[in-house]
Design a protein around this motif. Structure first.
Motif, PDB file in Angstrom:
ATOM      1  N   LYS A  43       4.410 -21.507  30.342  1.00  0.00           N
ATOM      2  CA  LYS A  43       4.493 -22.956  30.533  1.00  0.00           C
ATOM      3  C   LYS A  43       5.678 -23.492  29.742  1.00  0.00           C
ATOM      4  O   LYS A  43       5.895 -23.115  28.585  1.00  0.00           O
ATOM      5  CB  LYS A  43       3.203 -23.633  30.056  1.00  0.00           C
ATOM      6  N   ARG A  45       8.141 -25.558  27.478  1.00  0.00           N
ATOM      7  CA  ARG A  45       8.095 -26.362  26.264  1.00  0.00           C
ATOM      8  C   ARG A  45       9.509 -26.860  25.979  1.00  0.00           C
ATOM      9  O   ARG A  45      10.480 -26.378  26.561  1.00  0.00           O
ATOM     10  CB  ARG A  45       7.563 -25.537  25.086  1.00  0.00           C
ATOM     11  N   GLU A  48      10.331 -24.792  21.291  1.00  0.00           N
ATOM     12  CA  GLU A  48       9.616 -23.710  20.624  1.00  0.00           C
ATOM     13  C   GLU A  48       9.247 -22.578  21.577  1.00  0.00           C
ATOM     14  O   GLU A  48       8.981 -22.803  22.759  1.00  0.00           O
ATOM     15  CB  GLU A  48       8.338 -24.249  19.962  1.00  0.00           C
ATOM     16  N   ILE A  49       9.233 -21.354  21.033  1.00  0.00           N
ATOM     17  CA  ILE A  49       8.692 -20.190  21.744  1.00  0.00           C
ATOM     18  C   ILE A  49       7.350 -19.872  21.096  1.00  0.00           C
ATOM     19  O   ILE A  49       7.293 -19.454  19.933  1.00  0.00           O
ATOM     20  CB  ILE A  49       9.636 -18.979  21.654  1.00  0.00           C
ATOM     21  N   GLU A  50       6.265 -20.107  21.827  1.00  0.00           N
ATOM     22  CA  GLU A  50       4.910 -19.963  21.285  1.00  0.00           C
ATOM     23  C   GLU A  50       4.153 -18.890  22.061  1.00  0.00           C
ATOM     24  O   GLU A  50       4.285 -18.792  23.280  1.00  0.00           O
ATOM     25  CB  GLU A  50       4.144 -21.281  21.396  1.00  0.00           C
ATOM     26  N   ILE A  51       3.355 -18.120  21.339  1.00  0.00           N
ATOM     27  CA  ILE A  51       2.534 -17.086  21.973  1.00  0.00           C
ATOM     28  C   ILE A  51       1.086 -17.255  21.548  1.00  0.00           C
ATOM     29  O   ILE A  51       0.789 -17.395  20.356  1.00  0.00           O
ATOM     30  CB  ILE A  51       3.011 -15.665  21.593  1.00  0.00           C
ATOM     31  N   LYS A  52       0.203 -17.221  22.520  1.00  0.00           N
ATOM     32  CA  LYS A  52      -1.231 -17.220  22.263  1.00  0.00           C
ATOM     33  C   LYS A  52      -1.805 -15.996  22.965  1.00  0.00           C
ATOM     34  O   LYS A  52      -1.725 -15.880  24.182  1.00  0.00           O
ATOM     35  CB  LYS A  52      -1.887 -18.492  22.795  1.00  0.00           C
ATOM     36  N   SER A  60       2.609 -12.843  16.710  1.00  0.00           N
ATOM     37  CA  SER A  60       3.118 -13.961  17.516  1.00  0.00           C
ATOM     38  C   SER A  60       4.505 -14.396  17.061  1.00  0.00           C
ATOM     39  O   SER A  60       5.042 -15.383  17.557  1.00  0.00           O
ATOM     40  CB  SER A  60       2.152 -15.151  17.442  1.00  0.00           C
ATOM     41  N   GLY A  82      12.220 -24.137  25.563  1.00  0.00           N
ATOM     42  CA  GLY A  82      11.137 -23.386  24.957  1.00  0.00           C
ATOM     43  C   GLY A  82      10.101 -22.977  25.981  1.00  0.00           C
ATOM     44  O   GLY A  82      10.184 -23.331  27.158  1.00  0.00           O
ATOM     45  N   HIS A  84       5.678 -21.727  26.231  1.00  0.00           N
ATOM     46  CA  HIS A  84       4.375 -21.341  25.684  1.00  0.00           C
ATOM     47  C   HIS A  84       3.848 -20.211  26.558  1.00  0.00           C
ATOM     48  O   HIS A  84       3.761 -20.347  27.784  1.00  0.00           O
ATOM     49  CB  HIS A  84       3.409 -22.529  25.703  1.00  0.00           C
ATOM     50  N   GLU A  86       0.745 -17.568  27.279  1.00  0.00           N
ATOM     51  CA  GLU A  86      -0.636 -17.136  27.073  1.00  0.00           C
ATOM     52  C   GLU A  86      -0.761 -15.703  27.587  1.00  0.00           C
ATOM     53  O   GLU A  86      -0.413 -15.424  28.730  1.00  0.00           O
ATOM     54  CB  GLU A  86      -1.605 -18.057  27.817  1.00  0.00           C
TER      55      GLU A  86
END
Length: 283
Positions: A43, A45, A48-52, A60, A82, A84, A86
């Motif tokens: 998704k 952003r 930021e580069i985010e990992i869940k 992460s 960025g 996100h 999952e």
């Protein structure tokens, strides 16, 4: 939003040929994607580069190859966007099934779409090679003869339908550790290397591949983790036509001719401390 499947792989044999001047090994392997996979949802952003991730032991931060892939894509495309991510993790960590590398390749494919990159396969291949030796293989599914340090790919048709029972002993084997501790002389005659060479020249029937499997890490890993030998013997006792370690381990797989036989073996071999998968090739 973009969703990608990141397929696991099996090494249908793995030979170390010689150490290169850059510190890597030249290898020879037949690698095949199988229908065990992680699911990644991307998704957009702002920056930021985010990992869940569903697996708590997966980092992460920048140690995760997903982050490295995203950073390289931002640099290549000249964007400051960025994402996100999952990750529904099904591929065991440290099991020799290429989960981290496959996730990285899925990230390259996904961000090329999400960020309208327009990169072709050769350009993605170039970026994948910067991430890890086997990441280029995961850009597409199929079966390939792999050489060099893992970046030389010759896709092939394996003319046999097989079912695999994978047994993961619920602990990882570090690839770095395995290569560092591999001190065996590897200069002897190899039925696997001879078979692959003849197969490429169409002098051998590809259906005989499973009779010629060799993995240079099996002895090392079995010495340090005796449960690996026990799993190998269990699979053979339940009718596997061939058994091998995948990559540097820790997953051991058995080859079965029918789904029914694979299902029966899997049911009989379920024990505490083991995770079992029944898989087929993905072409």
């Amino acid at each position: 939003m973009v969703t990608e499947k990141a397929y696991a792989k099996l090494n249908l044999g793995l030979k170390l040929l010689n150490r290169r001047s850059d510190g890597f090994w030249n290898i020879l392997s037949v690698m095949q994607t199988i229908d065990l996979y992680d699911t990644l949802i991307f998704k957009e952003r702002t920056q930021e580069i985010e990992i869940k991730c569903t697996a708590p032991d997966v980092p992460s931060d920048s140690e995760n190859l997903i982050v490295k892939a995203a950073q390289l894509m931002r640099k290549r495309l000249g964007v400051d966007r960025g994402v996100h991510v999952e990750v529904e993790k099904r591929i065991p960590v440290g099991g020799g099934l290429g989960g981290g590398s496959s996730d990285a390749a899925a990230t390259l494919r996904a961000l090329n779409r999400l960020w309208n990159g327009g990169l072709g396969r050769d350009e993605l291949f170039e970026i994948a090679s910067l991430i890890g030796s086997d990441v280029p293989f995961f850009l597409k599914s199929g079966t390939a003869i792999v050489s060099g340090r893992g970046e030389v790919l010759e896709y092939i048709n394996l003319p046999i339908r097989a079912y695999y029972v994978l047994i993961y002993p619920n602990f990882p084997v570090s690839t770095r550790w395995a290569y560092h501790n591999q001190k065996t002389s590897l200069t002897g005659e190899s039925k696997y290397v001879n078979f692959i060479d003849s197969w490429k020249e169409r002098k051998e029937d590809g259906r005989l591949l499973y009779r010629n499997l060799e993995n240079d890490f099996e002895r090392l890993v079995e010495i340090h983790y005796p449960i690996i030998r026990e799993i190998r013997e269990d699979l053979l006792s339940e009718g596997a036509i061939a058994v091998s370690l995948s990559g540097t381990g820790s997953t051991v797989y058995g080859v079965f001719k029918t789904l029914q036989r694979a299902q029966l073996a899997a049911a009989l071999l379920r024990k505490a401390g083991r995770t079992i998968f029944i898989c087929q090739p993905v072409c």
